[in-house]
Design a protein around this motif. Structure first.
Motif, PDB file in Angstrom:
ATOM      1  N   LEU A  40      58.075   2.511 -33.443  1.00 26.24           N
ATOM      2  CA  LEU A  40      57.761   1.455 -32.477  1.00 26.24           C
ATOM      3  C   LEU A  40      57.509   1.977 -31.077  1.00 26.24           C
ATOM      4  O   LEU A  40      57.162   1.200 -30.195  1.00 26.24           O
ATOM      5  CB  LEU A  40      58.899   0.428 -32.428  1.00 26.24           C
ATOM      6  CG  LEU A  40      59.164  -0.362 -33.700  1.00 26.24           C
ATOM      7  CD1 LEU A  40      60.313  -1.328 -33.488  1.00 26.24           C
ATOM      8  CD2 LEU A  40      57.918  -1.094 -34.155  1.00 26.24           C
ATOM      9  N   SER A  44      56.522  -1.361 -28.789  1.00 29.35           N
ATOM     10  CA  SER A  44      57.523  -2.347 -28.407  1.00 29.35           C
ATOM     11  C   SER A  44      58.658  -1.652 -27.664  1.00 29.35           C
ATOM     12  O   SER A  44      58.968  -0.497 -27.941  1.00 29.35           O
ATOM     13  CB  SER A  44      58.071  -3.038 -29.654  1.00 29.35           C
ATOM     14  OG  SER A  44      59.124  -3.915 -29.312  1.00 29.35           O
ATOM     15  N   SER A  45      59.291  -2.397 -26.779  1.00 30.21           N
ATOM     16  CA  SER A  45      60.419  -1.829 -26.037  1.00 30.21           C
ATOM     17  C   SER A  45      61.755  -2.169 -26.696  1.00 30.21           C
ATOM     18  O   SER A  45      62.799  -1.759 -26.203  1.00 30.21           O
ATOM     19  CB  SER A  45      60.407  -2.342 -24.601  1.00 30.21           C
ATOM     20  OG  SER A  45      60.534  -3.751 -24.602  1.00 30.21           O
ATOM     21  N   ILE A  46      61.758  -2.883 -27.815  1.00 30.20           N
ATOM     22  CA  ILE A  46      63.024  -3.288 -28.437  1.00 30.20           C
ATOM     23  C   ILE A  46      63.747  -2.138 -29.117  1.00 30.20           C
ATOM     24  O   ILE A  46      64.966  -2.151 -29.218  1.00 30.20           O
ATOM     25  CB  ILE A  46      62.843  -4.456 -29.435  1.00 30.20           C
ATOM     26  CG1 ILE A  46      61.949  -4.051 -30.609  1.00 30.20           C
ATOM     27  CG2 ILE A  46      62.322  -5.690 -28.738  1.00 30.20           C
ATOM     28  CD1 ILE A  46      61.952  -5.051 -31.746  1.00 30.20           C
ATOM     29  N   ALA A  47      63.002  -1.153 -29.623  1.00 33.60           N
ATOM     30  CA  ALA A  47      63.607  -0.025 -30.324  1.00 33.60           C
ATOM     31  C   ALA A  47      62.562   1.071 -30.496  1.00 33.60           C
ATOM     32  O   ALA A  47      61.375   0.855 -30.265  1.00 33.60           O
ATOM     33  CB  ALA A  47      64.133  -0.463 -31.690  1.00 33.60           C
ATOM     34  N   ASP A  48      63.026   2.244 -30.934  1.00 31.75           N
ATOM     35  CA  ASP A  48      62.114   3.351 -31.215  1.00 31.75           C
ATOM     36  C   ASP A  48      61.604   3.327 -32.654  1.00 31.75           C
ATOM     37  O   ASP A  48      60.533   3.832 -32.948  1.00 31.75           O
ATOM     38  CB  ASP A  48      62.803   4.692 -30.955  1.00 31.75           C
ATOM     39  CG  ASP A  48      63.111   4.905 -29.485  1.00 31.75           C
ATOM     40  OD1 ASP A  48      62.433   4.296 -28.621  1.00 31.75           O
ATOM     41  OD2 ASP A  48      64.040   5.678 -29.189  1.00 31.75           O
ATOM     42  N   MET A  50      61.765   0.896 -36.550  1.00 27.41           N
ATOM     43  CA  MET A  50      62.184  -0.229 -37.369  1.00 27.41           C
ATOM     44  C   MET A  50      62.221   0.268 -38.803  1.00 27.41           C
ATOM     45  O   MET A  50      61.243   0.838 -39.298  1.00 27.41           O
ATOM     46  CB  MET A  50      61.221  -1.402 -37.267  1.00 27.41           C
ATOM     47  CG  MET A  50      61.644  -2.585 -38.133  1.00 27.41           C
ATOM     48  SD  MET A  50      60.519  -3.969 -38.036  1.00 27.41           S
ATOM     49  CE  MET A  50      60.736  -4.437 -36.338  1.00 27.41           C
ATOM     50  N   ASP A  94      71.163  -4.370 -35.750  1.00 25.91           N
ATOM     51  CA  ASP A  94      70.674  -3.855 -34.471  1.00 25.91           C
ATOM     52  C   ASP A  94      71.560  -2.688 -34.079  1.00 25.91           C
ATOM     53  O   ASP A  94      72.699  -2.869 -33.667  1.00 25.91           O
ATOM     54  CB  ASP A  94      70.721  -4.952 -33.414  1.00 25.91           C
ATOM     55  CG  ASP A  94      70.179  -4.499 -32.065  1.00 25.91           C
ATOM     56  OD1 ASP A  94      69.910  -3.285 -31.887  1.00 25.91           O
ATOM     57  OD2 ASP A  94      70.024  -5.358 -31.179  1.00 25.91           O
ATOM     58  N   ASP A  97      68.614   1.942 -30.796  1.00 25.18           N
ATOM     59  CA  ASP A  97      67.293   2.579 -30.890  1.00 25.18           C
ATOM     60  C   ASP A  97      66.608   2.334 -32.232  1.00 25.18           C
ATOM     61  O   ASP A  97      65.413   2.600 -32.369  1.00 25.18           O
ATOM     62  CB  ASP A  97      67.408   4.086 -30.669  1.00 25.18           C
ATOM     63  CG  ASP A  97      67.758   4.438 -29.233  1.00 25.18           C
ATOM     64  OD1 ASP A  97      67.529   3.604 -28.338  1.00 25.18           O
ATOM     65  OD2 ASP A  97      68.264   5.546 -29.007  1.00 25.18           O
ATOM     66  N   ILE A  99      66.223  -0.607 -35.387  1.00 24.83           N
ATOM     67  CA  ILE A  99      66.456  -1.940 -35.933  1.00 24.83           C
ATOM     68  C   ILE A  99      66.261  -1.830 -37.442  1.00 24.83           C
ATOM     69  O   ILE A  99      65.263  -1.278 -37.915  1.00 24.83           O
ATOM     70  CB  ILE A  99      65.443  -2.963 -35.367  1.00 24.83           C
ATOM     71  CG1 ILE A  99      65.471  -2.993 -33.844  1.00 24.83           C
ATOM     72  CG2 ILE A  99      65.672  -4.340 -35.977  1.00 24.83           C
ATOM     73  CD1 ILE A  99      66.756  -3.475 -33.244  1.00 24.83           C
ATOM     74  N   TRP A 117      54.425  -5.635 -38.234  1.00 24.18           N
ATOM     75  CA  TRP A 117      54.779  -4.608 -37.266  1.00 24.18           C
ATOM     76  C   TRP A 117      53.965  -3.330 -37.424  1.00 24.18           C
ATOM     77  O   TRP A 117      54.010  -2.463 -36.564  1.00 24.18           O
ATOM     78  CB  TRP A 117      56.265  -4.275 -37.356  1.00 24.18           C
ATOM     79  CG  TRP A 117      57.070  -5.291 -36.634  1.00 24.18           C
ATOM     80  CD1 TRP A 117      57.669  -6.386 -37.165  1.00 24.18           C
ATOM     81  CD2 TRP A 117      57.333  -5.331 -35.238  1.00 24.18           C
ATOM     82  NE1 TRP A 117      58.295  -7.096 -36.182  1.00 24.18           N
ATOM     83  CE2 TRP A 117      58.116  -6.465 -34.986  1.00 24.18           C
ATOM     84  CE3 TRP A 117      56.988  -4.505 -34.177  1.00 24.18           C
ATOM     85  CZ2 TRP A 117      58.547  -6.812 -33.718  1.00 24.18           C
ATOM     86  CZ3 TRP A 117      57.436  -4.849 -32.900  1.00 24.18           C
ATOM     87  CH2 TRP A 117      58.202  -5.984 -32.692  1.00 24.18           C
TER      88      TRP A 117
END
Length: 126
Positions: A40, A44-48, A50, A94, A97, A99, A117
């Motif tokens: 990611l 995306s900034s939510i994680a590195d 998935m 979660d 880094d 998900i 994604w």
């Protein structure tokens, strides 16, 4: 490249000693099916990363999620937050880094997160 049923696909590469590596190894050890890792970074900034995997039953999905959360904690990566454990059709972990989505196969095919994604990339999807 699509996964061939019955033929295990190699785990994606990850940095030795990383949270990503620990998660992939844990899920592989627990016999997760159709293990996919989607990078990611830059998307995306939510994680590195998935990570998406399936279990054969709600019992296996719940057991994989609980073991994974314990291994993350024992590995020194902190406390992972878990959602969806009581029903165990779709469990979200979660870990910061990384998900992790664990599904029963029918639920996974319905939501099809890999396609959403993957953004058209074939490198990270099965």
């Amino acid at each position: 490249m699509p996964a061939t049923p019955g033929v295990p696909t190699p785990l994606p590469r990850s940095e030795p000693g990383s949270l990503h590596e620990l998660i992939l190894k844990s899920l592989d050890d627990d016999q997760a099916q159709e293990l996919v890792s989607i990078p990611l970074e830059g998307k995306s900034s939510i994680a590195d990363h998935m990570v998406i995997a399936s279990g054969r039953s709600t019992r296996q999905v719940a057991a994989m999620a609980q073991k994974l959360a314990e291994r993350i904690k024992q590995g020194g990566f902190g406390h992972a937050r878990i959602e969806g454990l009581p029903a165990a059709d779709w469990v979200l972990i979660d870990a910061g880094d990384v998900i992790v989505h664990l599904f029963r196969p029918e639920v996974r095919s319905f939501y099809n997160l890999e396609r959403m994604w993957g953004f058209g990339d074939s490198a990270g999807t099965a």
